[in-house]
Enzyme design. Structure first.
Site, PDB file in Angstrom:
ATOM      1  N   GLU B 202       0.635  -1.083  -0.213  1.00 50.97           N
ATOM      2  CA  GLU B 202      -0.292   0.068  -0.101  1.00 50.97           C
ATOM      3  C   GLU B 202       0.661   0.995  -0.371  1.00 50.97           C
ATOM      4  O   GLU B 202       0.196   2.524   0.299  1.00 50.97           O
ATOM      5  CB  GLU B 202      -0.456   0.289   1.117  1.00 50.97           C
ATOM      6  CG  GLU B 202      -2.534  -0.937   0.638  1.00 50.97           C
ATOM      7  CD  GLU B 202      -1.889  -2.161   0.841  1.00 50.97           C
ATOM      8  OE1 GLU B 202      -0.871  -3.299   1.683  1.00 50.97           O
ATOM      9  OE2 GLU B 202      -2.405  -2.933  -0.272  1.00 50.97           O
ATOM     10  N   ASN B 286      -0.448  -7.462  -3.844  1.00 52.03           N
ATOM     11  CA  ASN B 286      -0.781  -6.634  -5.134  1.00 52.03           C
ATOM     12  C   ASN B 286       0.267  -6.183  -6.195  1.00 52.03           C
ATOM     13  O   ASN B 286       0.786  -5.199  -5.486  1.00 52.03           O
ATOM     14  CB  ASN B 286      -1.970  -6.149  -4.473  1.00 52.03           C
ATOM     15  CG  ASN B 286      -1.310  -5.265  -3.326  1.00 52.03           C
ATOM     16  OD1 ASN B 286      -1.039  -5.793  -2.087  1.00 52.03           O
ATOM     17  ND2 ASN B 286      -1.507  -4.215  -3.242  1.00 52.03           N
ATOM     18  N   ASP B 328      -7.135  -5.958  -5.337  1.00 55.15           N
ATOM     19  CA  ASP B 328      -6.466  -6.124  -4.035  1.00 55.15           C
ATOM     20  C   ASP B 328      -6.524  -7.765  -3.781  1.00 55.15           C
ATOM     21  O   ASP B 328      -6.546  -8.245  -2.778  1.00 55.15           O
ATOM     22  CB  ASP B 328      -6.544  -5.293  -3.159  1.00 55.15           C
ATOM     23  CG  ASP B 328      -5.806  -5.136  -1.988  1.00 55.15           C
ATOM     24  OD1 ASP B 328      -4.885  -5.798  -1.873  1.00 55.15           O
ATOM     25  OD2 ASP B 328      -5.779  -5.095  -0.726  1.00 55.15           O
TER      26      ASP B 328
END
Lengths: 172, 610
Positions: B202, B286, B328
């Protein structure tokens, strides 16, 4: 009861009342008194939300929901309700005014002790947050007063050219 | 297997158990030799999954389906930490090693003296690492080897501790938390090397998987998830992908410009090892950002199963499960290595329950794809995985346009996508019993709305790019299931609904018992054949840790860490809402904070001992 004591009690009542009022008034009256290009402001000129009688929210509140859910939800939970390790913003914003919220978001916040380590990062350099910070604030302000409910606002006012322009120039 | 009523469940259960009782006798798919001590846990629990093949199976059989109902709490231990407690302790001989989330405390407990603390290690780490840990400051445990305990700290320090004294033998920095890189994974020790990966998908952190020397902490090799072949250690022409050799620079060819440098594909999951082929297996996560429009291409090798030579890191084969991720669906979940019959032939299998909702079975020696089936009937983003080797889209999921956030585009909210971003299963590892031939899988039963939008990258700052809302599938209220799965057929054998996502790693034992924990805090024991509930006990906090077992002083013990948190502590703490339900239904789903509260504690169970 002596006169002195009575005065003291009255004084205390007044102080407490005032303190209470001050706390209750911290973010100020959220009522929108002006608007410019779809962005509403309260009597102090701070950004605020506008929810119509049909439940339709202003565009900033809507985009605030979207950007909150991407950048803040990971810690503060869905709909600003908090998580196991970050406070509920629905509660926090009841006691913080606009400038205090801005300072915390930009500069971060630390509450590190033996028993817990709560750390919020400084997001001042993060365009994904700062380019939308007024919108995020407006959304959370609406959540904290209960004017905006949980989940994605069902309907919202249209996006304005001014918003698109500001977004483009800010995001670069 | 979708149930709408209790009677439906009972009927299904009864039907299945009758089918099962016949099939279990034959245990189809399980080869005759069964488990040996080298490929299953016994008295010790010396690696995060109990054994290198990640089966989470123990040959201990004192606790059985007949007596597990008499289980009692033998002793407990508080870690003193409030954050989410993932992973499980290790037991080597008479010592138990218990880890905790940030500040990453490690305790050595003397099992000969009622868990007396032999030593405690608590590193001093900069608290600024806390906010760059997505989804709580979890740590998934320690590894053991060469007389040392290995810990990958939040600040990406890999530390080796003397197992006897707790003294630091060496430390090495594996990455840079200022860029958003953090350590959350449990290392794995094989021979003279310790293997670690990194978190930070992230934050645009480019993933890697590395081997360090257990003796002195020197890096032996590092294979990146993306980049030129010299970085990924892919051997063009030799490394295989679905039966075909991989071309040169196959990773960078699937990215626009140098986006791969901030492309994610992080490696924070579990690791498995096969001594027969000397291959080490793990998955990558991801691609960054969550906005697919911003990173055209397949984004290789995010979302990929990797098979590397353990000595050199050289890539034997790769398989990308979710090319150009739009949801994701990290590919980091555990790789369970089993030897089973497939289509009547003995095969060396790798079984993987992906976040994307498909349960994959591959030949682990070659990377051949054998099975890809949904392990939750709610999964809807893809109709199936193309299994035709002649097809141009062989091995790729057939994505439905209505659930494609790439197709629907930026600033459009794609609704009712199942599973949600946290996947049909997240990191919580499954277990396999060679006795029943079944996998026991803790699952999430949650869907989402997903709206991608443009984001800008700043090093060390969140780089997410999508908004999502999560809720149970339409018409249902349970947010989790605990299932038994036949990986040779790709079929659910039984399924137990749970109110919340099951976020605890499972344990299977030779006593025909399967254990798992729930987010409310229950440790549950069920019959391995039928799923019948045999025992439950409510521990001090919600369980996101993995159940383990060991033997000490002639008695079998079962232990689990409780301490709610992690991703589970975010989405569920306040309860989920269904954005598509009428106003009256908002808040109608149970909130986890009505059931449990914070606090790390170990609970150890045993049968009455007098």
């Amino acid at each position: 009861m002596t006169k002195c004591a009575r005065i003291f009690i009255v004084a205390c009542m007044l102080t407490c009342l005032t303190a209470g009022l001050v706390r209750a008034e911290k973010p100020g009256d959220p009522a929108a008194v002006s608007s410019e290009d779809g962005k509403y402001a309260d009597k102090d000129g701070n950004p605020t939300y506008k929810v119509g009688s049909d439940g339709k929210v202003d565009f900033y509140s809507y985009i605030g929901f979207v950007r909150y859910s991407a950048n803040c939800l990971q810690c503060h939970g869905p709909d600003g309700l908090g998580s196991t390790y970050a406070p509920s913003l629905v509660d926090s914003l009841k006691n913080l005014d606009y400038s205090e919220v801005m300072a915390i978001v930009a500069g971060g916040k630390k509450d590190v002790s033996e028993s817990q380590q709560l750390v919020m990062p400084a997001l001042g350099e993060n365009k994904n947050v700062m380019c939308f910070i007024d919108a995020i604030y407006v959304y959370l302000r609406g959540r904290s007063t209960g004017a905006i409910g949980r989940g994605r606002p069902a309907e919202h006012e249209p996006k304005t050219d001014a918003f698109t322009k500001a977004e483009d120039s800010c995001m670069g | 297997m979708k149930r709408t009523s209790l009677s439906g469940l009972l009927m299904t259960g009864a039907l299945l158990s009758s089918v099962l009782s016949a099939s279990v006798l034959l245990a189809p798919g399980v080869m005759a030799q069964g488990a040996t001590s080298s490929d299953a846990a016994g008295k010790d629990w010396s690696t995060p999954a109990g054994s290198m093949n990640s089966q989470r199976f123990s040959t201990l059989n004192q606790i059985t389906d007949q007596n597990v109902g008499k289980l009692q709490v033998a002793w407990t231990f508080s870690t003193g930490v409030l954050r989410g407690h993932e992973g499980a302790p290790l037991v080597i001989g008479n010592v138990m090693y218990v880890h905790a989330p940030f500040p990453n405390t490690v305790f050595a407990l003397d099992l000969d003296h009622d868990g007396k603390i032999l030593w405690k290690y608590e590193p001093k780490q900069d608290p600024n690492v806390i906010p760059v840990m997505c989804c709580d400051t979890v740590n998934r445990g320690v590894a053991y080897g060469d007389g040392k305990i290995f810990l990958h700290q939040a600040d990406t320090t890999l530390v080796a501790l003397d197992a006897k004294t707790g003294k630091v033998a060496w430390t090495v920095k594996t990455d840079d938390p200022a860029k958003g890189a953090t350590g959350t994974d449990a290392p794995l020790v094989v021979k003279d090397k310790v293997y670690v990966g990194v978190s930070g998908g992230e934050f645009g952190v480019r993933g890697w998987f590395a081997a360090y020397s257990v003796a002195d902490g020197k890096q032996v090799w590092r294979g990146w998830s993306m980049g030129p072949d010299s970085d990924t250690l892919i051997q063009p022409g030799k490394t295989m992908n679905l039966g075909k050799p991989v071309a040169a620079d196959s990773s960078t060819a699937t990215w626009q410009g140098d986006q791969w440098k901030i492309g994610g594909g992080d490696t924070w999951g579990w690791k498995s090892y096969d001594p027969k082929t000397n291959l080490i297996f793990y998955g990558s996560g991801n691609p960054s950002t969550w906005n697919p429009k911003q990173r055209p291409g397949d984004n290789k090798y995010s979302m990929t199963i990797w098979a590397r030579d353990a000595d050199t890191g050289s890539v034997k084969w790769v398989y990308q499960m979710t090319p150009h991720d739009e949801w994701d669906y990290d590919g980091v979940n555990e790789m369970v290595l089993t030897d089973q019959e497939f289509d009547g032939k003995p095969r060396h299998l790798l079984v993987h329950f992906d976040r994307n909702g498909f349960g994959y079975t591959l030949d682990r020696d070659t990377g051949e794809l054998l099975v890809a089936q949904k392990y939750d009937p709610a999964v809807n983003w893809a109709s199936k995985v193309d299994m035709d080797p002649k097809s141009a889209t062989y091995g790729r999921p057939q994505v439905l346009p209505q659930y494609s956030t790439e197709h629907n585009g930026e600033d459009t909210n794609s609704t009712n996508i199942c599973p949600a971003a946290l996947g049909t299963k997240d990191e919580q590892p499954s277990a396999f019993s060679p006795r029943t031939g079944l996998f026991y899988v803790p699952t999430n039963h949650v869907c989402m709305d997903y709206e991608p939008f443009r984001v800008s990258y700043t090093a060390g700052q969140p780089y997410v790019g999508a908004t999502l809302s999560m809720y149970p599938p339409k018409g249902e209220t349970n947010m989790g299931n605990f299932i038994a799965w036949d990986a040779t057929k790709g079929k659910i054998v039984w399924s137990l609904p749970e109110q919340f996502s099951v976020w605890s790693g499972a344990l299977a034992t030779a006593g025909n018992v399967v254990f798992y924990g729930t987010l409310e805090g229950y440790l549950k024991a069920v019959d391995a054949k039928t799923g019948k509930l045999l025992y439950k006990f409510k521990t001090p906090s919600g369980i996101i840790g993995n159940v383990m077992t060991y033997e000490h002083g002639g008695h079998q013990y079962v232990a689990v860490l409780s301490g709610v948190g992690g991703w589970a502590g975010i989405g569920l703490a306040a309860g989920l809402t269904d954005p598509h339900a009428g106003l009256g239904a908002v808040g109608g789903y149970a909130a986890l904070n009505q059931y449990t509260s914070l606090g790390g504690a170990l609970t150890v169970f045993a049968l009455p001992q007098n």
